[in-house]
Design a protein around this motif. Sequence first.
Motif, PDB file in Angstrom:
ATOM      1  N   ILE A   1      -5.658  -5.226  -7.152  1.00 58.35           N
ATOM      2  CA  ILE A   1      -5.128  -6.430  -6.526  1.00 58.35           C
ATOM      3  C   ILE A   1      -6.277  -7.334  -6.098  1.00 58.35           C
ATOM      4  O   ILE A   1      -7.227  -6.891  -5.454  1.00 58.35           O
TER       5      ILE A   1
ATOM      6  N   LEU B   1       2.444   1.736  -3.490  1.00 55.91           N
ATOM      7  CA  LEU B   1       1.455   2.229  -4.446  1.00 55.91           C
ATOM      8  C   LEU B   1       1.158   3.701  -4.211  1.00 55.91           C
ATOM      9  O   LEU B   1       1.077   4.483  -5.161  1.00 55.91           O
TER      10      LEU B   1
ATOM     11  N   ALA C   1       0.834  -1.210   0.000  1.00 50.84           N
ATOM     12  CA  ALA C   1       0.000   0.000   0.000  1.00 50.84           C
ATOM     13  C   ALA C   1       0.869   1.260   0.000  1.00 50.84           C
ATOM     14  O   ALA C   1       0.579   2.219  -0.717  1.00 50.84           O
TER      15      ALA C   1
ATOM     16  N   ALA D   1      -4.363   0.529  -7.453  1.00 56.62           N
ATOM     17  CA  ALA D   1      -4.234  -0.899  -7.158  1.00 56.62           C
ATOM     18  C   ALA D   1      -5.405  -1.675  -7.745  1.00 56.62           C
ATOM     19  O   ALA D   1      -6.551  -1.317  -7.559  1.00 56.62           O
TER      20      ALA D   1
END
Length: 183
Positions: free
Chosen positions: A155, A146, A143, A153
């Motif tokens: 993910i 990013l 996190a 993200a």
Amino acid sequence: MSRLGVDGMVGVFELFNEQLPSQGLIASFGKIIGASFIEASKQRNRSYENEQIKRGEVPERIAKRSSRARRKDLDASWTQKNHVSYFGYKNHVKVDAASKLIDTFTLTHAAIHDSQPVGGLRHESDRETVLWADSTDVGPFIAALLKGFAMLANICEKGTAIRPLSREQKRANKEKSLASEIS
């Protein structure tokens, strides 16, 4: 292994990669990261030799015979995934989402968690793009990476035996996976 050796092959890869953006082959729309096992020949060591290897030492029985030393891979490691044991290395890659060409890679021993090398895979060109990844690449470390690169993200979520994924989470994971294939 080729006559170039690992360092020479990395150099050729870097020269090749420098040409991709100018040829329009790297779109910088987004990146996909992943890791895969590279299995090595299983080692048949005695338990005390394994302890020496873990400490970075070369056991005497291996060191005194060059033919035996050539067959031993002292850098590889064991790990388990889904109750299956693997011995060897992991190849961590970041690919361009549009072209699927490898942007960056690194090789580690198998016991390294998939998320650990992610920081070394990023470049300034990744700023403000989308990152697709599987559920192993979650947590505060990812996190922060990013956020530092202003990346969006994408993910996949991970379920557990205690808290399985909901139907909506499964659908969202499927969409994320399909989006990374289409991009």
